[in-house]
Design a protein around this motif. Sequence first.
Motif, PDB file in Angstrom:
ATOM      1  N   GLY A 182      -1.586   7.002  -7.332  1.00 48.08           N
ATOM      2  CA  GLY A 182      -2.657   7.098  -6.415  1.00 48.08           C
ATOM      3  C   GLY A 182      -3.092   8.582  -6.803  1.00 48.08           C
ATOM      4  O   GLY A 182      -2.602   9.346  -7.587  1.00 48.08           O
ATOM      5  N   ASN A 183      -4.251   9.255  -5.713  1.00 46.49           N
ATOM      6  CA  ASN A 183      -4.385  10.768  -5.928  1.00 46.49           C
ATOM      7  C   ASN A 183      -3.204  11.654  -5.752  1.00 46.49           C
ATOM      8  O   ASN A 183      -3.158  12.646  -6.313  1.00 46.49           O
ATOM      9  N   HIS A 184      -2.264  11.197  -4.914  1.00 45.17           N
ATOM     10  CA  HIS A 184      -0.868  12.170  -4.719  1.00 45.17           C
ATOM     11  C   HIS A 184      -0.133  12.175  -5.907  1.00 45.17           C
ATOM     12  O   HIS A 184       1.060  12.900  -5.952  1.00 45.17           O
ATOM     13  N   GLU A 185      -0.133  11.204  -6.872  1.00 48.85           N
ATOM     14  CA  GLU A 185       0.564  11.029  -7.976  1.00 48.85           C
ATOM     15  C   GLU A 185      -0.031  12.322  -9.125  1.00 48.85           C
ATOM     16  O   GLU A 185       0.402  12.585 -10.007  1.00 48.85           O
TER      17      GLU A 185
ATOM     18  N   PHE B  84      -6.009  -1.167  -7.812  1.00 49.09           N
ATOM     19  CA  PHE B  84      -6.025   0.291  -7.899  1.00 49.09           C
ATOM     20  C   PHE B  84      -5.887   0.836  -6.392  1.00 49.09           C
ATOM     21  O   PHE B  84      -5.784   0.436  -5.511  1.00 49.09           O
ATOM     22  N   HIS B  85      -6.023   2.383  -6.651  1.00 50.21           N
ATOM     23  CA  HIS B  85      -5.794   3.244  -5.506  1.00 50.21           C
ATOM     24  C   HIS B  85      -6.915   3.287  -4.447  1.00 50.21           C
ATOM     25  O   HIS B  85      -6.737   3.270  -3.325  1.00 50.21           O
ATOM     26  N   HIS B  86      -8.134   3.897  -4.647  1.00 50.08           N
ATOM     27  CA  HIS B  86      -9.124   4.204  -3.920  1.00 50.08           C
ATOM     28  C   HIS B  86      -9.905   3.039  -3.704  1.00 50.08           C
ATOM     29  O   HIS B  86     -10.283   2.208  -4.221  1.00 50.08           O
TER      30      HIS B  86
ATOM     31  N   GLY C 173      -5.019   1.008  -1.753  1.00 48.24           N
ATOM     32  CA  GLY C 173      -4.473   1.649  -0.707  1.00 48.24           C
ATOM     33  C   GLY C 173      -5.245   2.720  -0.165  1.00 48.24           C
ATOM     34  O   GLY C 173      -6.352   2.717   0.272  1.00 48.24           O
ATOM     35  N   HIS C 174      -4.688   4.151   0.107  1.00 45.37           N
ATOM     36  CA  HIS C 174      -5.457   5.389   0.260  1.00 45.37           C
ATOM     37  C   HIS C 174      -5.928   5.647   1.677  1.00 45.37           C
ATOM     38  O   HIS C 174      -5.600   6.624   2.050  1.00 45.37           O
ATOM     39  N   ASP C 175      -6.495   4.828   2.315  1.00 48.32           N
ATOM     40  CA  ASP C 175      -7.014   5.057   3.575  1.00 48.32           C
ATOM     41  C   ASP C 175      -5.815   4.973   4.803  1.00 48.32           C
ATOM     42  O   ASP C 175      -6.052   5.087   5.983  1.00 48.32           O
TER      43      ASP C 175
ATOM     44  N   GLY D 278       0.697  -1.255  -0.029  1.00 45.20           N
ATOM     45  CA  GLY D 278      -0.142   0.057   0.042  1.00 45.20           C
ATOM     46  C   GLY D 278       0.861   1.174   0.046  1.00 45.20           C
ATOM     47  O   GLY D 278       2.176   1.138  -0.338  1.00 45.20           O
ATOM     48  N   ASP D 279       0.130   2.291   0.233  1.00 44.35           N
ATOM     49  CA  ASP D 279       0.929   3.782   0.116  1.00 44.35           C
ATOM     50  C   ASP D 279       2.409   3.739   1.005  1.00 44.35           C
ATOM     51  O   ASP D 279       2.299   3.446   1.970  1.00 44.35           O
ATOM     52  N   SER D 280       3.372   4.187   0.388  1.00 48.41           N
ATOM     53  CA  SER D 280       4.650   4.600   0.952  1.00 48.41           C
ATOM     54  C   SER D 280       4.557   5.931   1.253  1.00 48.41           C
ATOM     55  O   SER D 280       4.799   6.356   2.287  1.00 48.41           O
TER      56      SER D 280
HETATM   57 FE   LIG Z   1      -4.283   8.432  -1.825  1.00 49.13          FE
END
Ligand SMILES: [Fe+2]
Length: 432
Positions: free
Chosen positions: A212-215, A297-299, A332-334, A144-146
């Motif tokens: 993800g949204n941060h990209e 996927f991310h969300h 990921g995301h959460d 998940g998110d790094s």
């Molecule tokens: Fe995110």
Amino acid sequence: MKHFLSITFIVVALFSLRATAQERTTKYIPSPEPDRIVLNLNGDPATSMAVTWRTDTTVMESLAQITVNLPTIFLADSATTVAGTWQDAEGDGVTGRFHSVRFTGLTPGTTYAYRVGSVPDASEWFTFKTAETGAAPLTFLYFGDSQIGSKSLYARVIRQAFRSTPDAALMLFAGDLVDGGSGRTLHNDEWGDWHAAAGFITSVLPVLATPGNHEFYDPADREKRDLNRYWRAGFTLPENGPAGLEETAYTVDYQGVRFIIINSDKMIRNEAIARAQTEWVEGLLRNNPCNWTVAMFHHPVFSTSARRDNKVIRENLKPLFDMYGVDLVLTGHDHTYARGMIMPEGREMRGNEAGPVYVVSVSGSKQYQQDAKQWWQVGLTNTQLWQVVTVDGTRLKYSAYDASGKLADQFMLTRMKNGRKMMSVPAAVKTK
Ligand SMILES: [Fe+2]
Ligand SMILES: [Fe+2]
């Protein structure tokens, strides 16, 4: 003296003016020597592999060498030289030249040695193994998110995952690899940290990643959603998804597992793109020659926070996951961990029968709390994790480990002769 002081003042003033007009300078300066060497699956993984690396702009050719991994020290004698392409990415005060080469015509199930760049600035020889043709036992890692502080705290996670799973064939990253990245900015430091944490691991284990949204995130203009300029330069991911989503939505079949990688940020923010991706996913599920299917996927389809619900994702994708029996949905995301099995609409859970399994995970230091209506069977907060999935014939084994290396979650899926799937969870796993 007075004269000298005024000249000094003018020089300092001009320099400050220039410094404010320029972006900040990164601590990761490119050189003629290759760095950020990352493998990506691209095409049939039994016969091809892609590699991307960075140099400074003095390097005017994109060359890599590849040979079967022989015991001899004279690898170069048997190596084939392959030329690729490069593109420059400018930002944070530097220009990185990103080179991309695709190795094709490889032999299935074979270990190759490769290096990138040219002597005297060639990289070391790295090795990777091509996939077998058709279904075969497969182990892969999922993160998940790094996102934040990759070098400080995520580093131990990817390194322990690599050490603990010597038979892993590939790595999945579910987005938010970095924190701030949009079309406008490069955030070279964050990508430098991400690569510093992984070291040579991304040079020997191919990466499948989705943004993800941060990209897409532009702190100066939240509505503006352009893919971080680093993404397409820094990776050579497949371009076989919907038009306009190259390297962010794509599919790979690997030894009997169909991986469907979806761009969820674009799905949430653009109705036409949501429709196009949903139709594309349905096509991949309808004509699926693989025994197992993993969507990433991310969300999350189901969030762990009441305020972070992704209705568009759920409405578009869940009916397809139910109808076609997708096995694992990795997200990921959460910034927390949750694993839950949710049966298709209108079907009760009978005994140990399994439906699609939904996972939210986090590998980095940014952590949130869980405050949604609980849909998960196992949930963890303030815990960095990685996951290992092994698929072997009719069995899929999923394990999540925390940053200390302790087993945090595990289950097995078994596909029965009648097409149904059963789930078993070892007694050691504490379900809620
Ligand atoms: Fe995110
Ligand atoms: Fe995130």
